[in-house]
Design a protein around this motif. Structure first.
Motif, mmCIF file in Angstrom:
data_model
loop_
_atom_site.group_PDB
_atom_site.id
_atom_site.type_symbol
_atom_site.label_atom_id
_atom_site.label_comp_id
_atom_site.label_asym_id
_atom_site.label_seq_id
_atom_site.Cartn_x
_atom_site.Cartn_y
_atom_site.Cartn_z
ATOM 1 N N ARG A 171 -3.491 4.878 -5.126
ATOM 2 C CA ARG A 171 -4.701 4.725 -5.943
ATOM 3 C C ARG A 171 -5.892 4.311 -5.078
ATOM 4 O O ARG A 171 -7.006 4.832 -5.239
ATOM 5 N N ARG A 175 -6.976 7.369 -2.931
ATOM 6 C CA ARG A 175 -7.761 8.372 -3.658
ATOM 7 C C ARG A 175 -9.224 7.952 -3.753
ATOM 8 O O ARG A 175 -10.123 8.811 -3.687
ATOM 9 N N ASP A 203 -5.176 12.072 -10.479
ATOM 10 C CA ASP A 203 -3.952 11.268 -10.577
ATOM 11 C C ASP A 203 -2.832 12.141 -11.132
ATOM 12 O O ASP A 203 -2.969 12.727 -12.213
ATOM 13 N N HIS A 261 0.072 11.198 -12.247
ATOM 14 C CA HIS A 261 0.976 10.500 -13.164
ATOM 15 C C HIS A 261 0.664 10.848 -14.615
ATOM 16 O O HIS A 261 -0.491 11.016 -14.996
ATOM 17 N N GLU A 293 4.272 9.071 -3.288
ATOM 18 C CA GLU A 293 3.307 8.025 -2.943
ATOM 19 C C GLU A 293 3.956 6.923 -2.116
ATOM 20 O O GLU A 293 3.317 6.369 -1.203
#
Length: 464
Positions: free
Chosen positions: A76, A79, A92, A94, A118
Motif C-alpha cells: 500500500r 503504490r 488495489d 484486493h 505482496e
C-alpha cells in the motif's frame, strides 16, 4: 507524447530533462525505498522474534500472521510512492470484504494470491532492493561531496589540483541524474509487475459483481411475486366483491330511481378499476407464467398486443424460473417497442431450445432503424439478459425488418421440468397465415450484444 514515468523521461533532450523534476522525484523515490526497506527488515525481524518467544502461547501465532500480512502494508505504501516516478496509478488488487469483522478480513486476505505476491515483494524489497537504493543514493551524495568539496578538505594537495577536482565534480554530478532516474524507473516497473492486479484477481471481482447482481435480481423477482400475490389475493378480490355488490344493488333499485345513474357510474368505475388492476398484476408478474410456463405467458402477452402476433414455441418442458422470467420480459418489452415505434403491421415470435440455451426471436415488418441509445428500453433489456449470462442481438436496418434475438443459457443445475413437448403455435389475429417466416437480415444491419465483455456484429446469416 506526454511523459508518464521516469523511463519515458530519459527520452527527453538533455537540457529539458535536467530542467524537469524527474531526477529529483527519482532521488526522492529511491531514498524512500531505502527507508521503507530497512523499516520492513526491522518490523519482520521483530515479529518473527516475538512469534518465536510467544510460540508456547496461542498469541504467538498472531505475530506469524502479522508477518504474513505485512506485505499488504508495504504494498500500500509502495503504490503511493510510485506516483513520484509513475503518474499512472496502480490499482488495489484486493477484493472488498463482504462482511464486517476481523475474522472475515483475515480469511479473505489469506486466501488471496495478491496477499502472497505482496509478501514476496516486501521480502525482496527488504532483502535486495533497499540495499541497491542505498548504494545509488549513497553514490549521489558521495560523488558531489568528494569532488565539489575537495577544496575544503584536501589540505595536503595543491590548490590547483583541488580546484580541478571541484571542476570535474560538476559534470559528474550532472551525469548522475541519468542513472538515478533509470534505476528509479526500472525499480518502479518491477514493483508494478509484481503488485499489479492479475487476470484472476479481476476475474474474481467480476464473478463477485456478477453474483451480487444476480442476487439483487433474484431478490427483486421474489418481491415482484410477493406484490403480485398480494394484489391478486387481496385488492383484486375486494374489487371483485365490490363490483358484485354494486351489480346486485343495481338489480335491487326500482326503475327510475334517482340513485340509478350514480350507481351505474360507480359500477362502471369499479369494473374499470378491476381491469386496470389485472393489467397491473400482469405487468408485475403474470400468474400464468408461474402456473403454465413461458409459451402460455407469451400467448397472453400477445393477446393484449394491439398488433397481430404469430407465435411458434417448441420447448421440451418447463424451463428454469429465471430463464422463463427473463425470456417473458424480453417478449413483453419487444412487443411494447414494436407497438410504440416500429409502425409494423404484424409480429412473429419464436422460441426454442438450442444446445442448452433458449433462443427467443421477435421479428416485425416495421420501418426499422431501431437505436438502443435512443431510450427505447433495449439497453435495459440487454442488461437484464446479461444477468443470466445471456446475449441480446438487434438487427434493424433502415426500412426493416427489425429482429431482436435473445440467447439465454439454461443453468446446468436447473434441469427442464416436465417431459412433455410444450410446442405452441398460434396466430393472434382474426385469421391468416400463422407460420413463422424466415428471419433474414439486411445489408447494413446494426447489432447490439450485451454480455460481459462481448461485442460482435450481426450478419445476414444470423437471421436465416
Amino acid at each position: 507524447m506526454p511523459i508518464r514515468n521516469a523511463l519515458d523521461a530519459l527520452t527527453l533532450r538533455p537540457t529539458v530533462f535536467l530542467r524537469s523534476a524527474w531526477p529529483w522525484r527519482s532521488l526522492a523515490y529511491l531514498s524512500g525505498g531505502a527507508l521503507l526497506g530497512f523499516a520492513t527488515v526491522i518490523a519482520v525481524i521483530s515479529l518473527v522474534l516475538v512469534g518465536a518467544v510467544l510460540s508456547v502461547l496461542v498469541i504467538g501465532l498472531t505475530a506469524y500472521v502479522a508477518t504474513a500480512l505485512s506485505g499488504i502494508a508495504v504494498a500500500r505504501i509502495e503504490r503511493r510512492r510510485m506516483r513520484l516516478v509513475d503518474l499512472d496509478a496502480l490499482t488495489d488488487p484486493h477484493r472488498p470484504v463482504p462482511r464486517s469483522g476481523i475474522r472475515a478480513w483475515l480469511g479473505l486476505r489469506l486466501r488471496e494470491q495478491a496477499t502472497w505476491r505482496e509478501l514476496g515483494y516486501a521480502m525482496m524489497s527488504a532483502g535486495l532492493l533497499c540495499w541497491m537504493d542505498s548504494l545509488v543514493v549513497g553514490a549521489v551524495v558521495w560523488v558531489p561531496a568528494a569532488t565539489l568539496g575537495a577544496p575544503f578538505y584536501m589540505y595536503d594537495e595543491q590548490l590547483g589540483y583541488r580546484i580541478l577536482m571541484a571542476a570535474a565534480g560538476i559534470p559528474l554530478t550532472v551525469v548522475l541524474a541519468w542513472p538515478v532516474t533509470a534505476w528509479a524507473g526500472a525499480r518502479a516497473a518491477m514493483a508494478r509487475a509484481i503488485l499489479a492486479p492479475r487476470t484472476q484477481d479481476s476475474d474474481a471481482k467480476l464473478i463477485e459483481v456478477t453474483r451480487s447482481r444476480a442476487r439483487l435480481v433474484d431478490a427483486f423477482e421474489v418481491e415482484r411475486r410477493r406484490i403480485e400475490r398480494d394484489l391478486h389475493d387481496g385488492a383484486q378480490q375486494r374489487l371483485v366483491a365490490l363490483t358484485m355488490k354494486l351489480g346486485l344493488a343495481r338489480l335491487e333499485l326500482p326503475p327510475g330511481s334517482p340513485a340509478e345513474s350514480p350507481l351505474v357510474a360507480a359500477h362502471d368505475l369499479a369494473k374499470q378499476a378491476l381491469t386496470d388492476l389485472r393489467e397491473l398484476i400482469r405487468g408485475v408478474h403474470p400468474k400464468v407464467l408461474t402456473d403454465r410456463g413461458l409459451a402460455a405467458a407469451a400467448g397472453e402477452a400477445a393477446s393484449a398486443s394491439p398488433l397481430p402476433v404469430d407465435l411458434d414455441f417448441s420447448l421440451p418442458g418447463r424451463l428454469p424460473p429465471a430463464v422463463e422470467v427473463t425470456a417473458y420480459f424480453v417478449i413483453v418489452e419487444a412487443l411494447t417497442n414494436v407497438a410504440k415505434h416500429s409502425g409494423a403491421s404484424r409480429v412473429w415470435i419464436t422460441g426454442e431450445v438450442e444446445q442448452d440455451s433458449l433462443s427467443v426471436v421477435v421479428r416485425d415488418d416495421g420501418r426499422g432503424g431501431a437505436d438502443p441509445a435512443a431510450g427505447s428500453g433495449l439497453v435495459g433489456l440487454a442488461d437484464r439478459v446479461a444477468v443470466v449470462d445471456g446475449t441480446v442481438v438487434l438487427s434493424s436496418p433502415a426500412g426493416g425488418p427489425t429482429v431482436v434475438r435473445a440467447e439465454i443459457p439454461l443453468s446446468r443445475g436447473d434441469p427442464l421440468v416436465g417431459l412433455d413437448d410444450h410446442s405452441h403455435r398460434r396466430g393472434h389475429d382474426a385469421g391468416g397465415d400463422t407460420r413463422d417466416p424466415a428471419v433474414s437480415g439486411q445489408p447494413g444491419s446494426a447489432s447490439m450484444v450485451s454480455s460481459p465483455g462481448a461485442a460482435r456484429s450481426a450478419g445476414p446469416e444470423e437471421w436465416s
